[in-house]
Design an enzyme around this catalytic site. Structure first.
Site, mmCIF file in Angstrom:
data_model
loop_
_atom_site.group_PDB
_atom_site.id
_atom_site.type_symbol
_atom_site.label_atom_id
_atom_site.label_comp_id
_atom_site.label_asym_id
_atom_site.label_seq_id
_atom_site.Cartn_x
_atom_site.Cartn_y
_atom_site.Cartn_z
ATOM 1 N N ARG A 241 1.183 -1.352 0.218
ATOM 2 C CA ARG A 241 -0.335 0.414 -0.154
ATOM 3 C C ARG A 241 0.643 1.570 0.267
ATOM 4 O O ARG A 241 2.385 1.166 0.588
ATOM 5 C CB ARG A 241 -0.831 0.011 1.005
ATOM 6 N N ASP A 265 4.942 -0.611 -6.832
ATOM 7 C CA ASP A 265 3.476 -0.271 -7.609
ATOM 8 C C ASP A 265 2.636 -0.084 -7.098
ATOM 9 O O ASP A 265 1.339 0.327 -7.548
ATOM 10 C CB ASP A 265 3.063 -2.000 -7.440
ATOM 11 N N GLU A 270 -1.615 7.802 -5.126
ATOM 12 C CA GLU A 270 -2.174 7.015 -6.231
ATOM 13 C C GLU A 270 -3.914 7.185 -6.708
ATOM 14 O O GLU A 270 -4.251 7.195 -8.073
ATOM 15 C CB GLU A 270 -2.299 5.478 -6.225
ATOM 16 N N HIS A 302 -0.284 0.282 -9.860
ATOM 17 C CA HIS A 302 -1.004 -1.161 -9.359
ATOM 18 C C HIS A 302 -1.575 -1.857 -9.727
ATOM 19 O O HIS A 302 -2.813 -2.822 -9.443
ATOM 20 C CB HIS A 302 -1.927 -0.385 -8.449
HETATM 21 P P1 NAD Z 1 -2.472 -10.937 4.902
HETATM 22 O O1 NAD Z 1 -3.283 -10.099 5.698
HETATM 23 O O2 NAD Z 1 -2.905 -11.806 4.632
HETATM 24 O O3 NAD Z 1 -0.789 -10.781 5.571
HETATM 25 C C1 NAD Z 1 -0.698 -9.149 6.214
HETATM 26 C C2 NAD Z 1 0.644 -9.408 6.852
HETATM 27 O O4 NAD Z 1 1.229 -8.496 7.191
HETATM 28 C C3 NAD Z 1 -0.364 -9.811 8.460
HETATM 29 O O5 NAD Z 1 1.348 -11.616 9.025
HETATM 30 C C4 NAD Z 1 -0.016 -9.489 9.674
HETATM 31 O O6 NAD Z 1 1.423 -9.749 10.827
HETATM 32 C C5 NAD Z 1 1.855 -8.984 9.358
HETATM 33 N N1 NAD Z 1 1.890 -7.102 9.677
HETATM 34 C C6 NAD Z 1 0.984 -6.593 9.987
HETATM 35 N N2 NAD Z 1 1.444 -5.310 11.123
HETATM 36 C C7 NAD Z 1 2.674 -5.990 10.080
HETATM 37 C C8 NAD Z 1 3.948 -4.316 11.171
HETATM 38 N N3 NAD Z 1 3.858 -3.427 11.538
HETATM 39 N N4 NAD Z 1 5.049 -5.052 9.855
HETATM 40 C C9 NAD Z 1 5.530 -6.283 9.757
HETATM 41 N N5 NAD Z 1 4.121 -7.183 9.499
HETATM 42 C C10 NAD Z 1 3.311 -6.921 9.800
HETATM 43 O O7 NAD Z 1 -2.323 -10.148 3.839
HETATM 44 P P2 NAD Z 1 -1.547 -10.616 2.727
HETATM 45 O O8 NAD Z 1 -2.379 -10.912 1.659
HETATM 46 O O9 NAD Z 1 -0.382 -10.773 2.577
HETATM 47 O O10 NAD Z 1 -1.833 -8.919 1.489
HETATM 48 C C11 NAD Z 1 -0.468 -8.077 2.216
HETATM 49 C C12 NAD Z 1 -1.011 -6.829 1.540
HETATM 50 O O11 NAD Z 1 -1.003 -6.545 0.230
HETATM 51 C C13 NAD Z 1 -2.207 -6.520 1.688
HETATM 52 O O12 NAD Z 1 -2.452 -5.797 3.409
HETATM 53 C C14 NAD Z 1 -2.849 -5.217 0.905
HETATM 54 O O13 NAD Z 1 -2.060 -4.112 1.470
HETATM 55 C C15 NAD Z 1 -1.461 -5.476 -0.285
HETATM 56 N N6 NAD Z 1 -2.431 -6.662 -1.271
HETATM 57 C C16 NAD Z 1 -1.442 -5.655 -3.192
HETATM 58 C C17 NAD Z 1 -1.915 -5.422 -3.895
HETATM 59 C C18 NAD Z 1 -1.464 -5.507 -5.421
HETATM 60 O O14 NAD Z 1 -2.215 -5.158 -6.099
HETATM 61 N N7 NAD Z 1 -0.110 -4.474 -5.134
HETATM 62 C C19 NAD Z 1 -2.810 -6.808 -4.919
HETATM 63 C C20 NAD Z 1 -2.906 -7.905 -3.279
HETATM 64 C C21 NAD Z 1 -2.832 -7.378 -1.847
#
Ligand code: NAD
Length: 338
Positions: A241, A265, A270, A302
């Protein structure tokens, strides 16, 4: 309900790829989708007249005014075709008894693979070489990269996506460090990943890749101070994000050489820029404009989720959720927002 008695769904901010994958997902079902190119907001909500559900994406503005307008039109469901729901007023939804559903996971591989693609492109200067060769310039000046083999990659956030990214980097022969407030020790042991504190991760990683969610705690987690703790010349990847990273601090660190390369990305401002063609207009965002001038910065719009598999899974899950909702059938807890 549509005239034929099926479920009518108003679909906003639709792109050709949405129509392709949702078209396939509703084939043979009694569901009619009305696609709109514009984003949903209160002012254009009459477009949902007669629909049981609206299907929205990350930039539709489903605030209280919009919720009230939808409620007045008899809409009972807001189906998000994404995981996040920060653009939806959940209190208003609860009060108006509108259900909000989402797609909690589609393809973590898509995002993890895009992070690696960005790194390889940036490090081996493929973006520069591609343009250069098309101009019949076959020189190699400025194209020196580094071996990933033996380098240290720091994964911040070992959720679904971080856990896909780590083994890919291990496959390159990288040492992988990870930080997560909820470490998955057994997974780490099996995959040769070492959990550590944030400070050590930042100080020792040649590449830092962000995979945590945006929360109040993680807002600008990569800022002037934390970037100064990184290894000099390290690469930063953000496919998570935009607001995790303080863009102005990144610009300063690129100018000083503290950051050796940055691949994004996502970008903190954005909204209103990404996903659209602005090639005929002046870019109003001076920070993004400055970022785009660095040869060692790579920005994609994105698109990390944009694979056939992810789009197929998003369409299947969303259509299944709408069908279940209309039939009053059970819906997987993880899909229910309110
Ligand atoms: P998820 O919920 O499976 O995993 C997130 C992880 O981050 C969890 O294990 C959580 O404990 C950890 N976390 C929380 N706070 C933290 C911190 N301060 N430091 C380190 N780790 C921490 O989520 P996911 O499916 O792996 O997705 C991760 C992120 O990717 C989403 O939140 C979203 O913002 C982003 N995303 C981006 C796209 C894209 O197209 N660019 C697509 C999907 C998701």
């Amino acid at each position: 309900m549509s005239e034929g008695g099926g479920t009518k769904v108003a679909f906003y901010d639709s792109k050709p790829y949405d129509r392709k994958f949702f078209g396939a997902a509703v084939e043979g079902l009694d569901m009619e989708i009305e696609y709109h190119d514009f984003r949903l907001e209160a002012a254009n909500s009459t477009s949902a007249e007669g629909c049981a559900a609206v299907c929205v994406f990350v930039n539709d503005k489903v605030d209280r005014a919009c919720m009230e307008a939808l409620s007045g039109k008899g809409v009972k469901l807001v189906a998000l075709r994404c995981a996040g729901f920060n653009n939806v007023d959940l209190d208003a939804a609860k009060e108006l008894e509108i259900t909000v559903l989402r797609v909690p996971a589609y393809s973590p591989h898509a995002v993890a693979e895009h992070a690696v693609a960005l790194l390889l492109t940036l490090n081996r200067k493929i973006h520069r070489a591609y343009n250069r060769v098309r101009e019949l310039n076959f020189s190699l000046g400025g194209l020196v990269g580094f071996d990933l083999y033996g380098k240290t990659v720091g994964i911040m956030g070992t959720g679904k996506i971080g856990r896909c990214a780590a083994p890919i980097f291990r496959g390159f022969g990288c040492e992988v460090l990870a930080y997560d407030p909820f470490p998955q020790e057994e997974w780490a042991r099996k995959n040769g990943v070492v959990y550590t504190g944030v400070h050590k991760l930042l100080a020792t990683s040649d590449v830092v890749s962000l995979h945590m969610p945006l929360t109040e705690e993680t807002f600008h987690v990569l800022n002037k101070e934390s970037i100064s703790k990184m290894k000099h010349g390290a690469y930063l990847l953000n496919t998570s994000r935009g607001k995790l990273v303080e863009s102005k601090a990144v610009i300063a660190a690129l100018k000083s050489g503290q950051l050796g390369g940055v691949a994004l990305d996502v970008y903190e401002e954005e909204e209103g820029v990404f996903f659209e063609d602005h090639s005929d207009t002046a870019l109003q965002d001076d920070v993004l404009s400055r970022l785009l001038t660095f040869p060692n910065v790579l920005v994609t719009s994105h698109q990390a989720f944009l694979t056939q598999e992810a789009l197929g899974a998003i369409a299947e899950t969303t259509v299944d959720s709408i069908t279940r909702f209309v039939k009053g059938e059970g819906i997987d807890e993880a899909r229910i927002v309110v």
